[in-house]
Structures are given as C-alpha cells and as structure tokens.
Design an enzyme around this catalytic site. Sequence first.
Site, PDB file in Angstrom:
ATOM      1  N   CYS A  60      -9.933  26.933 -32.865  1.00 40.87           N
ATOM      2  CA  CYS A  60      -9.373  28.243 -34.002  1.00 40.87           C
ATOM      3  C   CYS A  60      -9.953  28.302 -35.518  1.00 40.87           C
ATOM      4  O   CYS A  60      -8.589  26.916 -35.690  1.00 40.87           O
ATOM      5  CB  CYS A  60      -8.320  29.394 -33.889  1.00 40.87           C
ATOM      6  SG  CYS A  60      -8.422  30.734 -34.848  1.00 40.87           S
ATOM      7  N   HIS A  94     -20.076  28.998 -28.521  1.00 43.76           N
ATOM      8  CA  HIS A  94     -20.592  29.807 -29.024  1.00 43.76           C
ATOM      9  C   HIS A  94     -22.510  29.824 -28.763  1.00 43.76           C
ATOM     10  O   HIS A  94     -23.009  29.238 -28.065  1.00 43.76           O
ATOM     11  CB  HIS A  94     -20.738  29.895 -30.439  1.00 43.76           C
ATOM     12  CG  HIS A  94     -19.158  29.570 -31.061  1.00 43.76           C
ATOM     13  ND1 HIS A  94     -18.330  30.893 -31.824  1.00 43.76           N
ATOM     14  CD2 HIS A  94     -18.289  28.413 -30.917  1.00 43.76           C
ATOM     15  CE1 HIS A  94     -17.410  30.624 -31.911  1.00 43.76           C
ATOM     16  NE2 HIS A  94     -16.799  29.342 -32.169  1.00 43.76           N
ATOM     17  N   GLU A 141     -15.138  37.819 -29.852  1.00 46.23           N
ATOM     18  CA  GLU A 141     -14.497  36.569 -30.377  1.00 46.23           C
ATOM     19  C   GLU A 141     -14.297  37.081 -28.452  1.00 46.23           C
ATOM     20  O   GLU A 141     -13.950  38.192 -27.793  1.00 46.23           O
ATOM     21  CB  GLU A 141     -13.424  36.426 -30.550  1.00 46.23           C
ATOM     22  CG  GLU A 141     -13.958  35.466 -31.883  1.00 46.23           C
ATOM     23  CD  GLU A 141     -12.291  35.016 -32.467  1.00 46.23           C
ATOM     24  OE1 GLU A 141     -12.062  34.205 -32.075  1.00 46.23           O
ATOM     25  OE2 GLU A 141     -11.723  35.413 -33.587  1.00 46.23           O
ATOM     26  N   CYS A 177     -13.877  34.691 -38.005  1.00 47.32           N
ATOM     27  CA  CYS A 177     -14.095  34.005 -36.991  1.00 47.32           C
ATOM     28  C   CYS A 177     -14.274  32.030 -37.627  1.00 47.32           C
ATOM     29  O   CYS A 177     -15.902  32.164 -37.481  1.00 47.32           O
ATOM     30  CB  CYS A 177     -14.754  33.701 -35.690  1.00 47.32           C
ATOM     31  SG  CYS A 177     -14.547  32.715 -35.034  1.00 47.32           S
ATOM     32  N   GLY A 183     -16.597  30.320 -35.228  1.00 53.19           N
ATOM     33  CA  GLY A 183     -18.116  30.891 -34.829  1.00 53.19           C
ATOM     34  C   GLY A 183     -18.949  31.041 -36.159  1.00 53.19           C
ATOM     35  O   GLY A 183     -19.641  31.174 -36.419  1.00 53.19           O
TER      36      GLY A 183
END
Length: 278
Positions: free
Chosen positions: A74, A160, A209, A218, A221
């Site tokens: 993260c 992703h 997410e 994010c 992301g």
Amino acid sequence: MRIAFTKMHGLGNDFVVLDARAQALPPLTRAAVAALADRHTGIGCDQLIAIEPSTAADWRMRIFNADGGEVEACGNATRAVGLLIGGEVALETLGGTIVARPDPRGVAVDMGVPRFEWDRIPLAYPVDTLAMPVGYPVILADGSELTLENPVAVNVGNPHAVFFVPDTHAIPLAEIGPQIEHDPLFPERVNVNVATVTGRGAIDLRVWERGAGLTRACGTGACATAIAAMRCGLVDREVTVTLPGGPLVIAWRGDDRIVMTGPATVSFTGEFEWDDYA
C-alpha cells in the site's frame, strides 16, 4: 488489553496504525481487523497497518484491508509509516522491501520494480498483459453503453488492472469494480483502475481497491496506472496522477524502479480495548 493507535491518511486514504515495535500485539485476526475498520462501530479506516520488528529490513509493515484480508503493498500507507517513523526507513512487506524517505513534497517511496509477466500479476492463464483480451460492458450516467476493455495488467507489490477511458468520472466504478475484482481471471483478485490521460504529464484516476472498495486515493494504483500509461507511450517517465483525494507524483527511473512522492498526515491518536474487537 489497552492498545494505542495513530489515525493517519494519505490524500484521504485512511489508516489505523498499530505500533508493535515496543509492545507486542495480540493476533490480528480477520474478524478483529474488520471490526476495527468498521466506520460505524469501530475506529474506521480503509486499511489497518501494523509496524513490527523485522530481520530483513528496519521494520516490518503489515497491511490489512477493511475486510480483514492481509495484502502485499500500500503506497499511501508506506508514506504514512515513513512519516510516523521519520528519516529514511526500509520496510519489509509481503510485496518486498520498500524504502521511504523525507521529501519537500511529503514522503518519497521507492516502490521497487514493476512486474508484467502474466504469472507474476498473477493471472489464471497466459495473456498479453499490455492489452488483455477481456471486456466488461457498463452503462454510463447518460444511459449510453461503454465497454471497459483491453486493460493493462501490472503488479507493483499487488495486482492491478488499468483501463484507459475518455472520462474516468463517467464510469460507474462502484458497480463494475466488484465484478472485475472477482473475475476468475485474477486468482488473487485485483485492484481496478479507470484512468484518463489529460496530457504527457497528467492522469486523472479512480480506483476500486480489492477488499476496500472505492477509496479517495491509492498509491499502488497511481503507480500501476502511471507505469501502464508509460508502457503504452501515452505519458512521459514522470507524471502527476490526480485522484479524488489529490495528486501524487510518479517517476519510473532509468534503473526500472518506481518512486512515488506525496503527502501523509496524522489525524489523531487514541487507545482502544482489544477485547472490544477481538
């Protein structure tokens, strides 16, 4: 047992941070994490973060989504933990070791090297990860239909799928996100990114997410989307990615490593009784 916590956020992506460097924590069960993350009956957060001793880096950072599932990486949380610890710090995660360091714009995080191989995303079977041959029809707000198709797959510590669309804000991501997240093509589920390139150095982005849903920001992301756009030749090697919570600067260096830079903030601190959530 009383447990101290720090509530933090990175561009509105918020965390409950538990510091186990000095005080060992009870087992972080899926049920306990989900109870703490509940915004009505718990403290409330997108992710719960635990800082623990490590033999592989300065410290270990464990990351749990709001549904209680533990995940690999993260980016926003890494900036928050970097701010909390201070100075340059190497953090062991399930997705590899990540380095955070102070920056005039907040905290800069070396997110490592992106992965593009189908089995390292991972996907259920071999496909071209630069333009996956899949599509998901959606109905836009004006009643017209659009197919989200040919996403780029990138792993930046977690998986992703990136869709480039004419207008990211027109996509009903809360509706289509869960469908894509749980597509059998993604055996470990997937984070869903819908992005609009607005210039050689700018991308607008919204993210669904896995295990958390829609978030204001994010970090992984933003990294995955920037790398996908760079691979497609849509942007330069440094780009500002603007999410609902604000902008992040993503650079893909010549040594193949990704650096993400942006702010992190302490919201408040407190304590809770562990048995209330166990």
